[in-house]
Design a protein around this motif. Structure first.
Motif, mmCIF file in Angstrom:
data_model
loop_
_atom_site.group_PDB
_atom_site.id
_atom_site.type_symbol
_atom_site.label_atom_id
_atom_site.label_comp_id
_atom_site.label_asym_id
_atom_site.label_seq_id
_atom_site.Cartn_x
_atom_site.Cartn_y
_atom_site.Cartn_z
ATOM 1 N N ALA A 44 0.007 5.024 -9.230
ATOM 2 C CA ALA A 44 -0.886 6.184 -9.176
ATOM 3 C C ALA A 44 -0.129 7.497 -8.979
ATOM 4 C CB ALA A 44 -1.915 6.001 -8.068
ATOM 5 N N CYS A 45 0.892 7.509 -8.075
ATOM 6 C CA CYS A 45 1.557 8.782 -7.770
ATOM 7 C C CYS A 45 3.073 8.743 -7.946
ATOM 8 C CB CYS A 45 1.194 9.232 -6.355
ATOM 9 S SG CYS A 45 2.029 8.282 -5.066
ATOM 10 N N GLY A 46 3.645 7.558 -8.206
ATOM 11 C CA GLY A 46 5.089 7.479 -8.454
ATOM 12 C C GLY A 46 5.948 7.404 -7.204
ATOM 13 N N ARG A 75 0.859 -1.185 0.000
ATOM 14 C CA ARG A 75 0.000 0.000 0.000
ATOM 15 C C ARG A 75 0.892 1.231 0.000
ATOM 16 N NH1 ARG A 75 -2.507 0.101 4.971
ATOM 17 N NH2 ARG A 75 -4.194 -1.242 4.325
ATOM 18 N N CYS A 76 0.618 2.134 -0.949
ATOM 19 C CA CYS A 76 1.382 3.374 -1.063
ATOM 20 C C CYS A 76 1.115 4.220 0.180
ATOM 21 C CB CYS A 76 0.966 4.124 -2.324
ATOM 22 S SG CYS A 76 1.742 5.745 -2.452
ATOM 23 N N GLU A 77 2.218 4.734 0.797
ATOM 24 C CA GLU A 77 2.036 5.538 2.009
ATOM 25 C C GLU A 77 1.659 6.979 1.706
ATOM 26 O OE1 GLU A 77 5.541 4.907 4.433
ATOM 27 O OE2 GLU A 77 4.740 3.022 5.168
ATOM 28 N N VAL A 78 1.734 7.366 0.424
ATOM 29 C CA VAL A 78 1.380 8.727 0.035
ATOM 30 C C VAL A 78 -0.100 8.812 -0.353
ATOM 31 C CG1 VAL A 78 1.859 10.621 -1.583
ATOM 32 C CG2 VAL A 78 3.748 9.236 -0.667
ATOM 33 N N CYS A 79 -0.538 7.940 -1.294
ATOM 34 C CA CYS A 79 -1.911 8.051 -1.794
ATOM 35 C C CYS A 79 -2.798 6.865 -1.382
ATOM 36 C CB CYS A 79 -1.921 8.234 -3.305
ATOM 37 S SG CYS A 79 -1.433 6.747 -4.200
ATOM 38 N N GLN A 80 -2.232 5.914 -0.612
ATOM 39 C CA GLN A 80 -2.985 4.764 -0.081
ATOM 40 C C GLN A 80 -3.454 3.758 -1.138
ATOM 41 O OE1 GLN A 80 -2.897 4.547 3.260
ATOM 42 N NE2 GLN A 80 -1.900 6.528 3.201
#
Ligand SMILES: [Zn+2]
Length: 113
Positions: A91-93, A72-77
């Motif tokens: 999604a956000c790189g 799970r991305c810690e920036v955009c979840q």
């Protein structure tokens, strides 16, 4: 070798299960290994007959399920399955992430009589 002590732990677990369930001979052991668990399946398959020799699991088949990486991305979840161990969020790189699956190492089932 790391896999040898791991194989010993699996053998101990299965022998313990077998004693509790009154199984005289174990024919098959199924385990899950995450791709990020830093375990070499081939090495484990090599060690298993050595550590089970002389136990109720002697001659048992070892079946290894590989569990894919899921993070799970810690920036955009966003939750995603990285195609390689080092891959950015689609999604956000971002490379900041938490591993949800792929590090496990567990005995999931065994068969015997
Ligand atoms: Zn992201």
């Amino acid at each position: 070798m790391h896999e040898l002590s791991l194989s010993e732990s699996i053998t101990d677990l299965v022998v313990e299960y077998a004693r509790r369930e009154r199984v005289a001979h174990v024919s098959r052991v199924v385990i899950d290994i995450g791709v990020a668990a830093s375990v070499e399946p081939e090495a484990l398959l090599f060690c298993f007959p050595i550590t089970t020799a002389g136990t109720v699991a002697a001659g048992a088949e070892l079946v290894i399920n590989r569990i894919a990486l899921k993070v799970r991305c810690e920036v955009c979840q966003t939750e995603y399955a990285p195609p390689t161990q080092v891959a950015a969020c689609p999604a956000c790189g971002s490379y900041a992430r938490k591993i949800l699956e792929g590090r496990e190492m567990r005995v999931v089932a065994f068969e015997g009589e």
